[in-house]
Design an enzyme around this catalytic site. Structure first.
Site, PDB file in Angstrom:
ATOM      1  N   GLY A  87       0.859  -1.179   0.000  1.00  0.00           N
ATOM      2  CA  GLY A  87       0.000   0.000   0.000  1.00  0.00           C
ATOM      3  C   GLY A  87       0.891   1.224   0.000  1.00  0.00           C
ATOM      4  N   GLU A  88       0.669   2.114   0.911  1.00  0.00           N
ATOM      5  CA  GLU A  88       1.455   3.343   1.001  1.00  0.00           C
ATOM      6  C   GLU A  88       2.002   3.438   2.429  1.00  0.00           C
ATOM      7  OE1 GLU A  88       2.575   5.463  -1.292  1.00  0.00           O
ATOM      8  OE2 GLU A  88       3.597   6.256   0.465  1.00  0.00           O
ATOM      9  N   SER A  89       3.311   3.226   2.559  1.00  0.00           N
ATOM     10  CA  SER A  89       3.884   3.079   3.894  1.00  0.00           C
ATOM     11  C   SER A  89       3.760   4.355   4.733  1.00  0.00           C
ATOM     12  CB  SER A  89       5.345   2.643   3.792  1.00  0.00           C
ATOM     13  OG  SER A  89       6.082   3.554   3.004  1.00  0.00           O
ATOM     14  N   ARG A 129      12.908   3.462  -1.237  1.00  0.00           N
ATOM     15  CA  ARG A 129      11.527   3.438  -1.725  1.00  0.00           C
ATOM     16  C   ARG A 129      11.458   3.783  -3.217  1.00  0.00           C
ATOM     17  NH1 ARG A 129       8.177   7.327   1.770  1.00  0.00           N
ATOM     18  NH2 ARG A 129       6.450   6.323   0.697  1.00  0.00           N
ATOM     19  N   HIS A 150       4.481  -8.394  -4.816  1.00  0.00           N
ATOM     20  CA  HIS A 150       3.133  -8.684  -4.299  1.00  0.00           C
ATOM     21  C   HIS A 150       2.732 -10.133  -4.575  1.00  0.00           C
ATOM     22  CE1 HIS A 150       1.594  -4.626  -3.196  1.00  0.00           C
ATOM     23  NE2 HIS A 150       2.587  -4.256  -3.987  1.00  0.00           N
ATOM     24  N   GLU A 201       0.580 -11.897  -3.211  1.00  0.00           N
ATOM     25  CA  GLU A 201      -0.878 -12.092  -3.074  1.00  0.00           C
ATOM     26  C   GLU A 201      -1.605 -11.792  -4.376  1.00  0.00           C
ATOM     27  OE1 GLU A 201       0.821  -9.576  -2.142  1.00  0.00           O
ATOM     28  OE2 GLU A 201      -0.301  -7.728  -2.486  1.00  0.00           O
ATOM     29  N   ILE A 257       5.007  -3.190  -7.825  1.00  0.00           N
ATOM     30  CA  ILE A 257       4.225  -1.953  -7.939  1.00  0.00           C
ATOM     31  C   ILE A 257       4.911  -0.876  -7.094  1.00  0.00           C
ATOM     32  CG2 ILE A 257       1.955  -0.888  -7.628  1.00  0.00           C
ATOM     33  CD1 ILE A 257       0.771  -3.783  -7.640  1.00  0.00           C
ATOM     34  N   ARG A 258       5.573   0.039  -7.733  1.00  0.00           N
ATOM     35  CA  ARG A 258       6.336   1.089  -7.030  1.00  0.00           C
ATOM     36  C   ARG A 258       7.107   0.487  -5.848  1.00  0.00           C
ATOM     37  NH1 ARG A 258       3.696   5.012  -4.635  1.00  0.00           N
ATOM     38  NH2 ARG A 258       1.800   3.804  -4.506  1.00  0.00           N
ATOM     39  N   CYS A 300       6.072  -5.379   0.131  1.00  0.00           N
ATOM     40  CA  CYS A 300       6.183  -4.042  -0.447  1.00  0.00           C
ATOM     41  C   CYS A 300       6.166  -2.951   0.636  1.00  0.00           C
ATOM     42  CB  CYS A 300       5.114  -3.860  -1.514  1.00  0.00           C
ATOM     43  SG  CYS A 300       5.595  -2.618  -2.724  1.00  0.00           S
TER      44      CYS A 300
END
Ligand code: GLN
Length: 221
Positions: free
Chosen positions: A73-75, A132, A200, A202, A164-165, A105
Site C-alpha cells: 500500500g502506502e507506507s 523506496r 506482491h 498475493e 508496484i512502485r 512491499c
C-alpha cells in the site's frame, strides 16, 4: 466491504463477533493489518491455504494469532494511521516472540531497519535498508520471473514477481537470507520467522511465497 468477507469465506472483519470461536480442526489464525492497502487480496490468498484470515485494525485484533501480514500500500499513510494506536509496539513484540510475519512491499518499508528515498521512521524488525520507489513510478510497475535461490523452500516452478512502485533492499544484514532475486537485487528475504517480499505475491495465483508463509504459521503450502 469487499468480496471474500463474511461467514464461510474464512475472511472476517474485526467486530464481526466470531473472532474468539475456535475453528474446526487446527486452522491457523492469521491477522492482516487492514489500515490501508491491499489487505483483502492477502486475506483471500491465505484462505486458499486453509488459513482463517481476519482484518486487524487495533492491538486487540492481534490477540491469539498464529501469524501476521503487513500488506502493500502506502507506507507513509500506514505509519500515520498507526500513530498512537500501540500497533507499532505490538507488532515489534510479536516479531520478537517468534510470531511468523509476512511483509510485502510497503510492509517491508514499515519493518526495515532503515528507509531511504525519502527517509522515514520504521519499526526496525528486519535488518535491511530499503530505498523506496526504486524501480520507477506506477507506470513502470512490472511482472517478471524471479530467480529462486532456494528451490527447497519455494519449489521448481517459475516464481512470478508483481512489482508496484516497489522498494529495493540495498543492505541486508548477516542474519538475512535471500530466497529470491530480481537480477542481482534481493526481493524475497527471510530473517528468522520474518518473511519479506518487495513484490506482491498475493496478486499471483497460488504463489509459493504465500505457501511458504502458510507453512510457517502451521498451515498447508
Ligand atoms: N511505494 C510505496 C511506499 O513507498 C509502496 C508500494 C506498494 O506497497 N506497492 O510505501
Amino acid at each position: 466491504m469487499g468480496k471474500g468477507r463474511g461467514p464461510g469465506s474464512g475472511v472476517r472483519g474485526p467486530g464481526s463477533g466470531d473472532e474468539a470461536q475456535p475453528e474446526r480442526g487446527r486452522r491457523p489464525r492469521v491477522a492482516v493489518l487492514a489500515l490501508q492497502g491491499d489487505y483483502e487480496a492477502h486475506a483471500r490468498a491465505l484462505v486458499e491455504h486453509g488459513i482463517v484470515a481476519h482484518q486487524a485494525r487495533t492491538v486487540a485484533d492481534l490477540d491469539g494469532i498464529d501469524g501476521l501480514v503487513l500488506p502493500g500500500g502506502e507506507s507513509t499513510t500506514m505509519l500515520k494511521l498507526m500513530e498512537g494506536t500501540g500497533l507499532a509496539d505490538r507488532v515489534r513484540e510479536l516479531a520478537a516472540t517468534g510470531t511468523p510475519l509476512l511483509a510485502t512491499c510497503a510492509g517491508v518499508i514499515l519493518i526495515a531497519r532503515e528507509v531511504g528515498n525519502p527517509p522515514q521512521p520504521s519499526l526496525g524488525i528486519l535488518d535491511v535498508k530499503v530505498e523506496r520507489n526504486a524501480y520507477g513510478r506506477q507506470a513502470e510497475s512490472t511482472v517478471t520471473t524471479l530467480t529462486v535461490e532456494d528451490t527447497a523452500e519455494l519449489g521448481d516452478a517459475p516464481l512470478e514477481g508483481v512489482f508496484i512502485r516497489a522498494p529495493r533492499i540495498v543492505a541486508p544484514g548477516p542474519a538475512v537470507e535471500v530466497l529470491a532475486r530480481r537480477s542481482a537485487d534481493p526481493v524475497l528475504v527471510r530473517q528468522g520467522r520474518v518473511l519479506a517480499a518487495t513484490f506482491h505475491p498475493e496478486l499471483s495465483a497460488r504463489s509459493a511465497v504465500i505457501g511458504l508463509f502458510a507453512a510457517m504459521t502451521g498451515g498447508r503450502r
